[in-house]
Design an enzyme around this catalytic site. Structure first.
Site, PDB file in Angstrom:
ATOM      1  N   HIS A  67     -10.840  -2.474  11.484  1.00 31.54           N
ATOM      2  CA  HIS A  67      -9.561  -3.378  10.877  1.00 31.54           C
ATOM      3  C   HIS A  67      -9.522  -4.490  11.559  1.00 31.54           C
ATOM      4  O   HIS A  67      -8.275  -4.394  12.592  1.00 31.54           O
ATOM      5  CB  HIS A  67      -8.457  -2.328  10.596  1.00 31.54           C
ATOM      6  CG  HIS A  67      -7.190  -3.233   9.999  1.00 31.54           C
ATOM      7  ND1 HIS A  67      -5.871  -2.678  10.129  1.00 31.54           N
ATOM      8  CD2 HIS A  67      -7.373  -4.066   8.972  1.00 31.54           C
ATOM      9  CE1 HIS A  67      -5.226  -3.400   9.201  1.00 31.54           C
ATOM     10  NE2 HIS A  67      -5.995  -4.276   8.305  1.00 31.54           N
ATOM     11  N   LYS A 119      -9.629  -2.010   1.388  1.00 30.93           N
ATOM     12  CA  LYS A 119      -9.122  -0.732   2.248  1.00 30.93           C
ATOM     13  C   LYS A 119     -10.013   0.500   1.905  1.00 30.93           C
ATOM     14  O   LYS A 119     -10.462   1.119   2.756  1.00 30.93           O
ATOM     15  CB  LYS A 119      -7.617  -0.979   2.173  1.00 30.93           C
ATOM     16  CG  LYS A 119      -6.814  -1.833   2.373  1.00 30.93           C
ATOM     17  CD  LYS A 119      -7.211  -2.352   3.965  1.00 30.93           C
ATOM     18  CE  LYS A 119      -6.123  -3.577   4.293  1.00 30.93           C
ATOM     19  NZ  LYS A 119      -6.618  -4.058   5.309  1.00 30.93           N
ATOM     20  N   ARG A 178       1.477 -12.315  -1.426  1.00 27.15           N
ATOM     21  CA  ARG A 178       0.054 -12.589  -0.880  1.00 27.15           C
ATOM     22  C   ARG A 178      -0.619 -13.518  -1.563  1.00 27.15           C
ATOM     23  O   ARG A 178      -0.238 -14.103  -2.764  1.00 27.15           O
ATOM     24  CB  ARG A 178      -0.580 -11.229  -1.329  1.00 27.15           C
ATOM     25  CG  ARG A 178      -0.193  -9.980  -0.602  1.00 27.15           C
ATOM     26  CD  ARG A 178      -0.749  -9.961   0.739  1.00 27.15           C
ATOM     27  NE  ARG A 178      -0.207  -8.603   1.593  1.00 27.15           N
ATOM     28  CZ  ARG A 178      -0.944  -8.076   2.555  1.00 27.15           C
ATOM     29  NH1 ARG A 178      -2.145  -8.679   2.848  1.00 27.15           N
ATOM     30  NH2 ARG A 178      -0.441  -7.024   3.080  1.00 27.15           N
ATOM     31  N   TYR A 185      -1.764  -2.760  -6.953  1.00 27.65           N
ATOM     32  CA  TYR A 185      -1.542  -3.432  -5.787  1.00 27.65           C
ATOM     33  C   TYR A 185      -2.960  -3.562  -4.928  1.00 27.65           C
ATOM     34  O   TYR A 185      -3.519  -2.620  -4.806  1.00 27.65           O
ATOM     35  CB  TYR A 185      -0.397  -2.729  -4.841  1.00 27.65           C
ATOM     36  CG  TYR A 185      -0.580  -3.606  -3.203  1.00 27.65           C
ATOM     37  CD1 TYR A 185       0.360  -4.860  -3.213  1.00 27.65           C
ATOM     38  CD2 TYR A 185      -0.978  -3.058  -2.261  1.00 27.65           C
ATOM     39  CE1 TYR A 185      -0.020  -5.514  -1.927  1.00 27.65           C
ATOM     40  CE2 TYR A 185      -0.961  -3.643  -0.925  1.00 27.65           C
ATOM     41  CZ  TYR A 185      -0.462  -4.893  -0.879  1.00 27.65           C
ATOM     42  OH  TYR A 185      -0.470  -5.581   0.396  1.00 27.65           O
ATOM     43  N   CYS A 227       0.458  -8.441  10.996  1.00 32.15           N
ATOM     44  CA  CYS A 227       0.752  -8.706  12.565  1.00 32.15           C
ATOM     45  C   CYS A 227       0.052  -9.999  12.832  1.00 32.15           C
ATOM     46  O   CYS A 227       0.150 -10.461  14.147  1.00 32.15           O
ATOM     47  CB  CYS A 227       0.445  -7.688  13.664  1.00 32.15           C
ATOM     48  SG  CYS A 227       1.499  -6.232  13.435  1.00 32.15           S
ATOM     49  N   ARG A 244       0.748  -1.063   0.057  1.00 28.09           N
ATOM     50  CA  ARG A 244       0.144   0.046   0.063  1.00 28.09           C
ATOM     51  C   ARG A 244       0.755   1.245  -0.074  1.00 28.09           C
ATOM     52  O   ARG A 244       1.809   1.419   0.715  1.00 28.09           O
ATOM     53  CB  ARG A 244      -0.985  -0.041   1.316  1.00 28.09           C
ATOM     54  CG  ARG A 244      -2.136  -0.989   1.272  1.00 28.09           C
ATOM     55  CD  ARG A 244      -2.995  -0.625   2.361  1.00 28.09           C
ATOM     56  NE  ARG A 244      -2.665  -1.131   3.713  1.00 28.09           N
ATOM     57  CZ  ARG A 244      -1.870  -0.296   4.472  1.00 28.09           C
ATOM     58  NH1 ARG A 244      -1.930   0.760   4.334  1.00 28.09           N
ATOM     59  NH2 ARG A 244      -1.188  -0.985   5.708  1.00 28.09           N
ATOM     60  N   SER A 247      -1.473  -4.108  10.146  1.00 30.25           N
ATOM     61  CA  SER A 247      -1.227  -4.950   8.920  1.00 30.25           C
ATOM     62  C   SER A 247      -0.099  -5.773   9.345  1.00 30.25           C
ATOM     63  O   SER A 247       1.028  -5.457   9.735  1.00 30.25           O
ATOM     64  CB  SER A 247      -1.005  -3.901   7.673  1.00 30.25           C
ATOM     65  OG  SER A 247      -1.895  -3.210   7.449  1.00 30.25           O
ATOM     66  N   ASP A 259      -9.792  -9.599   8.357  1.00 29.73           N
ATOM     67  CA  ASP A 259      -9.135  -8.327   7.903  1.00 29.73           C
ATOM     68  C   ASP A 259     -10.280  -7.195   8.430  1.00 29.73           C
ATOM     69  O   ASP A 259      -9.596  -6.156   8.698  1.00 29.73           O
ATOM     70  CB  ASP A 259      -8.612  -8.098   6.552  1.00 29.73           C
ATOM     71  CG  ASP A 259      -8.070  -7.206   6.224  1.00 29.73           C
ATOM     72  OD1 ASP A 259      -6.934  -6.900   7.186  1.00 29.73           O
ATOM     73  OD2 ASP A 259      -7.781  -6.404   5.232  1.00 29.73           O
TER      74      ASP A 259
HETATM   75  C1  OXD Z   1      -3.247  -4.615   5.005  1.00 25.95           C
HETATM   76  C2  OXD Z   1      -3.940  -5.596   4.288  1.00 25.95           C
HETATM   77  O1  OXD Z   1      -2.419  -3.809   4.454  1.00 25.95           O
HETATM   78  O2  OXD Z   1      -4.830  -6.231   5.166  1.00 25.95           O
HETATM   79  O3  OXD Z   1      -3.553  -4.193   6.048  1.00 25.95           O
HETATM   80  O4  OXD Z   1      -3.553  -5.935   3.238  1.00 25.95           O
HETATM   81 MN    MN Z   2      -5.399  -5.259   6.936  1.00 25.68          MN
END
Ligand code: OXD
Ligand code: MN
Length: 614
Positions: A257, A237, A400, A228, A281, A91, A279, A308
């Site tokens: 989130h 998002k 991903r 992306y 984690c 991002r 993100s 998410d």
């Molecule tokens: C983030 C994702 O960046 O979920 O939080 O991809």
């Molecule tokens: Mn996320």
């Protein structure tokens, strides 16, 4: 070799997509699409209907254009690899803007552009940007069909990767036009239906001309110059967090989130827990947790509603309820394997898009941490030959998988329930190698909001920039709040007033290390032990002692039987050092200064109370 460049090749040398009937649309939706076509001047318009046949058509087309590489279909049926432009792997927070008439609406933590000048600037960029290319019209629903919170969006994009990904991540196709029709009031059939207008072009994928612009007042997103996921799959998002957080504030609901998981006890008692971690984690891992053997033997089961994003509202009985607006997972792969997350591994066995992973000679994929031993060779994420000694990563650290949630063997039965699930606990967590204990509970909702608002985490590769520095990430929402953070925090306090009882709030840190940098807590499935205490606390049946930072379990309150953590280690995990806490409070100063003049009084009082306890 970049696919962005390949995607840009004029398409005339490829077969044209079959002509498709344009669906009957409300004149408002049609007018908006016509305007975008006029602006972007695509050669073709492809109306997505979301059917399985269409997916095959798009995949084949993507393979011809170089956007997808077909993987070994025997091992990985329906799976494809996508390589992004190497400048487009995360991002782009610098390029992400909230565009409103006044800066105050966006607040001090967002990049802001005045809305009219943002439209003017981006109109210039979008003008003619799809010449010689196809525009895909991608209608989609965020949320289970028929849910009171479900929202319709339409994304116009020139990326076949985005069109296919949106088909995985959302309820995409004809179903969205139907949902839109269902929302039209009989009293005024010509009224403008509520939907999010999402315009996207990967264009020439130039980071200097990359803009992800949100116009919350117009329910509109314009994203230019990136393919992306977080920048380009606009349902995720951009809509489900930034636009939705704004709508939620206006309409009395919340977009967060967070992962959402169900825990079923041996007695059959079901508890739903939502958790916000920044993100990369471990939200996906926690959401798909497989309990240790002895818990499974006893009858414990964890199921995933989402990994998410959650949308939450207060129901007629005053309880907080939640849905997952998404239909798929866009998860980080490095470190994912049969030990760390078997459910994710199972989910990506079929119908999955892999982005920026290594390609093995037999058409399988590989990433760091997938297997204990690296393969002898592969093609890395940039398309170069790779060997373990080459000193490069085979997969990008933010590579991903994009997989339908239906592939998850532990999908919660309520994942598609329009009525959502009741939330009993909310967990905030960050990645902190020092200072922050493994688990504690907020004294009450207001204190919990303070804990969430001051959440700190060491940065990861999910966003461009430095990795490993502690950044304040309120509610893990810093990059995703679509309006002024002051109003966002006030909204959290206001929502409590609508509830008769509220979820209990907790803070966890799976990442604390010892003096030699080794993790003190094994994490992954063993987090079940912490989750069990959280569930018991939420249901009023576990002990905790009062400490200066919150309610904490004693070692005897957590089941440590069968885990390789000694009593001493547990004490180390839970240790609170007053000087460290003082330093932590001081380090929140940066956030507090940023919000100076904008801080809700509850935040100031909570900070004062903490200082007075020290
Ligand atoms: C983030 C994702 O960046 O979920 O939080 O991809
Ligand atoms: Mn996320």
């Amino acid at each position: 070799m970049s696919d962005a460049k390949t995607e840009l090749k004029p398409e005339s040398k490829y077969p044209k997509p079959p002509a498709r009937a344009r669906p009957a649309l409300s004149r408002h939706v049609q007018a908006w699409i016509d305007q975008c076509v006029e602006l972007c001047q695509p050669e073709n318009v492809f109306w997505c209907d979301g059917s399985p046949e269409e997916k095959q058509t798009l995949l084949k087309r993507g393979v011809k254009e170089g956007a997808f590489i077909e993987l070994n279909q025997e091992k990985l049926p329906g799976c494809y690899l996508h390589r992004s432009n190497p400048n487009d792997v995360a991002r782009s927070e610098q390029a992400t803007f909230i565009c409103t008439p006044s800066q105050d609406m966006a607040g001090g933590t967002n990049n802001w552009m005045e809305a009219r000048s943002a439209y003017a600037k981006l109109r210039g960029l979008f003008s003619g940007c799809m010449k010689g290319r196809t525009m895909y019209v991608v209608p989609f629903v965020m949320g289970p069909i028929g849910s009171p919170l479900a929202k319709v969006g339409v994304e116009l994009t020139d990326s076949v990767y985005v069109a296919v990904s949106m088909g995985i991540m959302t309820r995409m196709g004809t179903v969205a036009w139907k949902q839109l029709d269902a929302g039209v009031s009989a009293a005024d059939p010509d009224a403008e239906p509520e939907f999010t207008r999402c315009l996207h072009s990967i264009a020439d994928c130039n980071p200097q001309r990359r803009y992800i612009c949100h116009f919350p007042l117009d329910n509109t997103i314009w994203s230019f110059g990136s393919g992306y996921g977080g920048n380009a799959l606009l349902g995720k998002k951009c809509l489900a967090l930034r636009i939705a957080s704004f709508l939620g504030q206006q309409q009395d609901w919340m977009a967060e989130h967070m992962l959402l998981m169900g825990a079923t006890s041996p007695e059959g008692e079901k508890t739903y827990v939502a958790a916000a971690f920044p993100s990369a984690c471990g939200k996906t891992n926690f959401a798909m947790l497989i309990p240790p053997q002895k818990y499974r033997d006893a009858g414990w089961k964890i199921t995933t509603v989402g990994d998410d994003i959650v949308w939450m509202w207060v129901d007629d009985t005053g309880r907080l309820r939640a849905i997952n607006p998404e239909a798929g997972y866009f998860g980080v792969v490095p470190g994912t394997n049969d030990q760390t997350n078997p459910n994710a591994m199972a989910a990506m066995q079929r119908d999955t898009l892999f982005t920026n992973v290594g390609l093995l000679p037999d058409g399988d994929v590989w990433w760091e941490g997938k297997t204990p031993e690296p393969p002898a060779e592969c093609i890395d994420w940039t398309g170069q030959e790779w060997t373990p000694g080459s000193g490069q990563k085979a997969a990008h650290p933010n590579s991903r998988f994009t997989a339908p949630m239906a592939n998850n063997p532990a999908l919660d039965p309520a994942a598609n329930d329009p009525a959502g699930v009741p939330v009993s606990a909310i967990i905030f967590g960050g990645r902190r190698s020092r200072v922050v204990p493994l688990v504690y509970q907020a004294f009450n909702w207001i204190h919990g909001v303070y804990l969430g608002a001051t959440l700190g985490s060491e940065t990861t590769s999910a966003a461009s920039g430095h990795v490993g520095v502690v950044r304040r990430d309120p509610m893990a929402m810093l990059p995703f709040i679509g309006y002024n953070i002051r109003d966002y925090l006030v909204h959290w306090f206001r929502m409590r007033k609508k509830m008769t009882d509220c979820p209990r709030i907790f803070h966890v840190n799976w990442f604390r290390t010892d003096d030699r940098g080794r993790f003190l807590w094994p994490g992954y499935g063993e987090n079940m032990r912490i989750l069990k205490w959280i569930i018991d606390r939420s249901r009023g049946r576990a002990y905790a002692r009062e400490t200066l930072i919150g309610w904490m379990p004693r070692s005897s309150d957590i089941d440590l039987d069968g885990v390789d953590v000694s009593f001493e280690q547990f004490e180390q995990l839970q240790a609170i050092n007053v000087d460290d806490v003082k330093a932590e409070v001081m380090s929140q100063e940066e956030l507090f200064l940023k919000l100076a003049g904008d801080l809700p009084k509850e935040m100031i009082f909570q900070r004062e109370l903490l200082i007075s306890r020290l």
